[in-house]
Design an enzyme around this catalytic site. Structure first.
Site, PDB file in Angstrom:
ATOM      1  N   GLU A  15       0.877  -1.317  -0.268  1.00  7.26           N
ATOM      2  CA  GLU A  15       0.175  -0.255   0.378  1.00  7.26           C
ATOM      3  C   GLU A  15       0.615   1.464   0.314  1.00  7.26           C
ATOM      4  O   GLU A  15       0.817   2.623  -0.719  1.00  7.26           O
ATOM      5  CB  GLU A  15      -0.966  -0.093   1.475  1.00  7.26           C
ATOM      6  CG  GLU A  15      -2.231  -1.089   1.036  1.00  7.26           C
ATOM      7  CD  GLU A  15      -1.821  -2.313   1.574  1.00  7.26           C
ATOM      8  OE1 GLU A  15      -0.444  -2.266   2.244  1.00  7.26           O
ATOM      9  OE2 GLU A  15      -2.448  -3.225   1.352  1.00  7.26           O
ATOM     10  N   HIS A  17      -9.123  -4.945  11.621  1.00  8.74           N
ATOM     11  CA  HIS A  17      -9.882  -4.791  10.756  1.00  8.74           C
ATOM     12  C   HIS A  17     -11.315  -3.909  10.911  1.00  8.74           C
ATOM     13  O   HIS A  17     -12.344  -3.751  10.227  1.00  8.74           O
ATOM     14  CB  HIS A  17     -10.286  -5.727  10.289  1.00  8.74           C
ATOM     15  CG  HIS A  17      -9.066  -6.398   9.344  1.00  8.74           C
ATOM     16  ND1 HIS A  17      -7.879  -7.849  10.109  1.00  8.74           N
ATOM     17  CD2 HIS A  17      -8.780  -6.987   8.490  1.00  8.74           C
ATOM     18  CE1 HIS A  17      -6.973  -7.780   9.437  1.00  8.74           C
ATOM     19  NE2 HIS A  17      -7.629  -7.668   8.002  1.00  8.74           N
TER      20      HIS A  17
END
Lengths: 459, 339
Positions: A193, A262
């Site tokens: 990322e 998450h």
């Protein structure tokens, strides 16, 4: 004759000790020669000559303490063609004082954020444009249709991210896009990322319009330096030269049973940053109309989706050119007793709460923010001037959350209209637990919203 | 590196010199402009006219000048915060750069960026980035844009040996190799990342091999020798323009000044700096070569010296007379207004 001045050797230095002269009167000096040593409270530093010539006199003997910056310390008889130091002709401009900055900031803030920009009296909101016929589609389909429409319209638009192409999207948002647009415009990325976000920002600097999909926004933390330092700030740092037309999108907030790393809500994180726009759609129409607007927008846009909403169905206009304006909230349900303000999945919760409250004789107005930044405070204020009460609802943590910001702006803009202090309903101030019962407790619940409304309506 | 001072002009063939007379004169002029500009910037800093951080490029001029000679219009350049030399090399105006250093409206960023944050889309200069290593994936992104548009432009992406340890640099090497992006990774190895020597920071002994796991060809180059730099640059550019993917150049160079203006430089000896200056200086080397091997006269060089001095003085004057940005600029350039 050129004067050599006591130099500032750091941004904060105001004076120093002239520790040692390395040249003496009559010496010939070339540019770059070390002529003296100066001690500050931090370090001993060398002073290099910038001009050439003969050292005609030393004005400050070595060993002198507390020599103020810009005091003449020596004189140089410039050689032919030697440029005189600018200091000899013109005194150094005084450094601006900290108070000056404060004053400017305050003026600017008042100018930008002042209540004057909002009508003093309740005025009717501009009616939402009628886009004609609608059909029921899922949020997932709406997002894909928005990307496909913009990619058809503009060859500079492309989609990149993990599993967006061959896998058809980790959450199937990009289903069918690889087939239609090919591998140069729907590009699978390795799990990297930080690197691919920086790469996308660099491409956007040249005028391309990347859509960067984060598999979830939790992983955007790996790349947050490029989102903030590279994408959001460059327009300002370049004096308006270098824009960054890029869209960062993906699911945000809690999904279900995926625990703390998450399940995080990023609206407050990104909304803090000048230079970013932050959008959080609820319905399929929000998703389609606002994603199209985000892709077209010449600025970096954070587009916060919600995994649980992906499969939900809403009526969405079918018009080819359907698009929604960034920065305009939508009154999803009109009411007169209390204003519920929310965004993303908790708009649905507010709609349920309004239904439940109606059964108890309380009329709730529900505002779907759609855009977090710029915040449509005018629509909120208009509603509060009517209902005199406000409850904010979000999944994010309470501390420095979106609800806190809205409450403060409401105080700034319509304090006198309030009949009760604003109340926030937020996610609990804990990392998201895994256990089903605890997870349920950590997220905003219907009964909390109803209870908050009862509190502000004193019922 | 010390051999540079006595080296004869050389080229691929036995007869043809690697740089023509005009090219070496041009290189000399551009290196001298950067040197004099940076000296003046240091002086204005000392007078309190330049604030904050100010990272001078003195000593490293041959790297950016030699490599810029290999570029063509449409190529992009991106670098770190030690960026004044790169801007001047791409042809950005000395006035605009110096006025940005003094925080004036005449600066490239209207005074809102400062030393580390300047840009010129016209000259293909994409900054000027203050976060160590961040410019590397951004540079890969400039190359990505060339790949996407199908042109043969290259993106020169400069970073220091200190930044070469950043994770995002390795992510960029992988991405560039994966997509065969036309990016030239230039490691300006000036031996010290702030005060930490490369030996104390990097387990890799040969940084030119840092792209090897991804099959990226790399070279170690004497970065104090503008001719050697240009020769290596030509090989790298040809590789990229032909669609063969990225290339890595490790430029062995040296900065004479501190990391920034407030660096006492106690991590190295004065003798070390002095030795580099006396034996390997890129400008002295080029000057000697021009006089001894290219038949250039002192008078010709004097004309260049005077021209450079005038440009720098003019930039310093402009940087002090250009006004500070109007207070209204505080709230401009945050977002582009929607069309």
């Amino acid at each position: 004759m050129t004067q050599i001045l006591m130099p500032a050797l750091s941004p904060t230095m105001t004076e120093g000790k002239l520790a040692r002269w390395l040249k003496k009167q009559g010496d010939t000096i070339k540019a770059g020669d070390v002529i003296a040593e100066i001690e500050t409270d931090k370090a001993t530093m060398e002073v290099e000559a910038v001009d050439e010539g003969t050292l005609t006199s030393i004005l400050v003997p070595e060993g002198t303490e507390a020599v103020a910056v810009n005091t003449p310390i020596a004189e140089l008889n410039g050689g032919a063609g030697a440029a005189p130091a600018p200091a000899a002709r013109e005194p150094a401009a005084p450094l601006p004082k900290a108070e000056d900055h404060g004053a400017v900031a305050a003026t600017g803030a008042a100018k930008k954020e002042g209540a004057a920009s909002i009508p003093a009296q309740p005025a009717a909101a501009a009616p939402e444009k009628d886009w004609g016929p609608t059909k029921p589609i899922t949020v997932r389909e709406a997002l894909r249709d928005a990307m496909a429409a913009e990619m058809r319209a503009d060859p500079d638009v492309f989609l990149m991210g993990e599993e967006v192409a061959q896998y058809q999207g980790a959450y199937k948002i990009s289903q069918g896009l690889l087939e239609e647009f090919g591998p140069k415009r729907v590009i699978d990325m390795p799990i990297t990322e930080h690197g691919f976000t920086g790469m996308a920002v660099g491409a956007a600097f040249t005028g391309l319009k990347p859509i960067v999909e984060f598999m979830t926004f939790n992983f955007s933390m790996q790349a947050i330096d490029h989102i903030i330092n590279s994408a959001a700030k460059t327009l300002y740092m370049s004096g308006g030269q270098l824009g960054c037309p890029i869209t960062f999108r993906g699911p945000n907030g809690a999904a279900a049973r995926v625990a703390a790393q998450h399940s995080q809500e990023y609206a407050s994180w990104y909304a803090h940053i000048p230079g970013l726009k932050v959008i959080a759609p609820w319905s399929a129409a929000d998703a389609k109309g606002l994603l199209r607007a985000a892709i077209r927008d010449p600025n970096p846009v954070i587009f916060l989706e919600n995994e649980i909403l992906y499969g939900q169905t809403f009526d969405c206009p079918t018009a080819e050119d359907f698009v929604l304006p960034i920065g305009q909230a939508k009154v999803e349900r009109e009411g007169s007793d209390v204003t519920l303000v929310s965004f993303s999945i908790t708009v649905g919760l507010c709609m349920q709460a309004a239904e439940a409250l109606a059964a108890q004789g309380i009329s709730a107005e529900v505002i779907n923010l759609r855009t977090i930044r710029p915040l449509d405070i005018a629509t909120i204020a208009r509603s509060v001037r009517k209902t005199n009460r406000i409850v904010t609802v979000e999944e994010g943590w309470p501390f420095a959350g979106i609800g806190s910001e809205i409450a403060m702006q409401v105080l700034e803009h319509c304090f006198d209209d309030l009949d009760a202090p604003p109340v926030r309903v937020c996610g609990e101030d804990v990392p998201m637990p895994y256990a089903a019962n605890l997870e349920k407790l950590a997220l905003p619940r219907l009964e909390q919203v109803v209870e908050a409304v009862r509190k502000v309506t004193y019922k | 590196m010390a051999e540079a001072a006595t080296r004869k002009p050389r080229g691929k063939g036995p007869k043809e010199p690697a740089m023509s007379r005009d090219e070496l004169l041009r290189a000399y002029r551009d290196m001298l402009l950067i040197r004099r500009f940076e000296e003046k910037a240091g002086q204005l800093y000392g007078m309190g006219l330049i604030g904050g951080f100010c990272h001078l490029y003195i000593g490293q001029e041959a790297v950016v000048v030699g490599l810029t000679m290999c570029t063509k219009p449409g190529d992009q350049v991106i670098t770190s915060y030690r960026d004044h030399g790169h801007m001047l090399a791409t042809g950005m105006e000395a006035r605009g750069v110096m006025a940005e250093l003094t925080g004036r409206i005449g600066g490239y960023s209207k005074g809102k960026g400062g030393s580390m944050h300047m840009f010129s889309r016209e000259k293909g200069f994409y900054g000027g980035h203050g976060i160590v290593g961040a410019q590397v994936p951004l540079g890969a992104g400039l190359a990505f844009a060339n790949w996407y548009r199908g042109n043969d432009n290259v993106a020169m992406t400069y970073f220091g040996e200190g930044a070469s340890n950043q994770g995002q640099v390795y992510e960029s090497l992988n991405l560039a190799a994966l997509f065969k992006l036309p990016v030239i990774f230039v490691i300006e190895n000036n031996k010290y990342g702030m005060g930490t020597s490369v030996e104390r920071a990097s387990a890799s002994k040969d940084l030119s091999k840092n792209g090897a796991p991804w099959g990226i060809p790399g070279e170690q180059v004497n970065g104090m020798d503008v001719i050697a730099v240009k020769e290596a640059g030509e090989r790298a550019v040809a590789h990229c323009r032909a669609g063969n993917g990225p290339y890595l150049l490790e430029m062995k160079t040296y900065r004479y000044r501190g990391h920034s203006m407030s660096d006492p430089a106690k991590y190295r000896t004065r003798e070390e700096v002095q030795k580099m200056r006396e034996q390997s200086d890129c400008i002295d080397t080029a000057r000697k070569l021009l006089l001894e091997s290219y038949g250039v006269t002192e008078a010709e060089l004097k004309v260049i010296d005077d021209e450079v001095k005038a440009i720098v003085q003019d930039s310093a004057d402009f940087a002090q007379t250009s006004p500070e940005p109007d207070e209204s600029e505080l709230y401009t350039d945050i977002l582009i207004e929607a069309r």
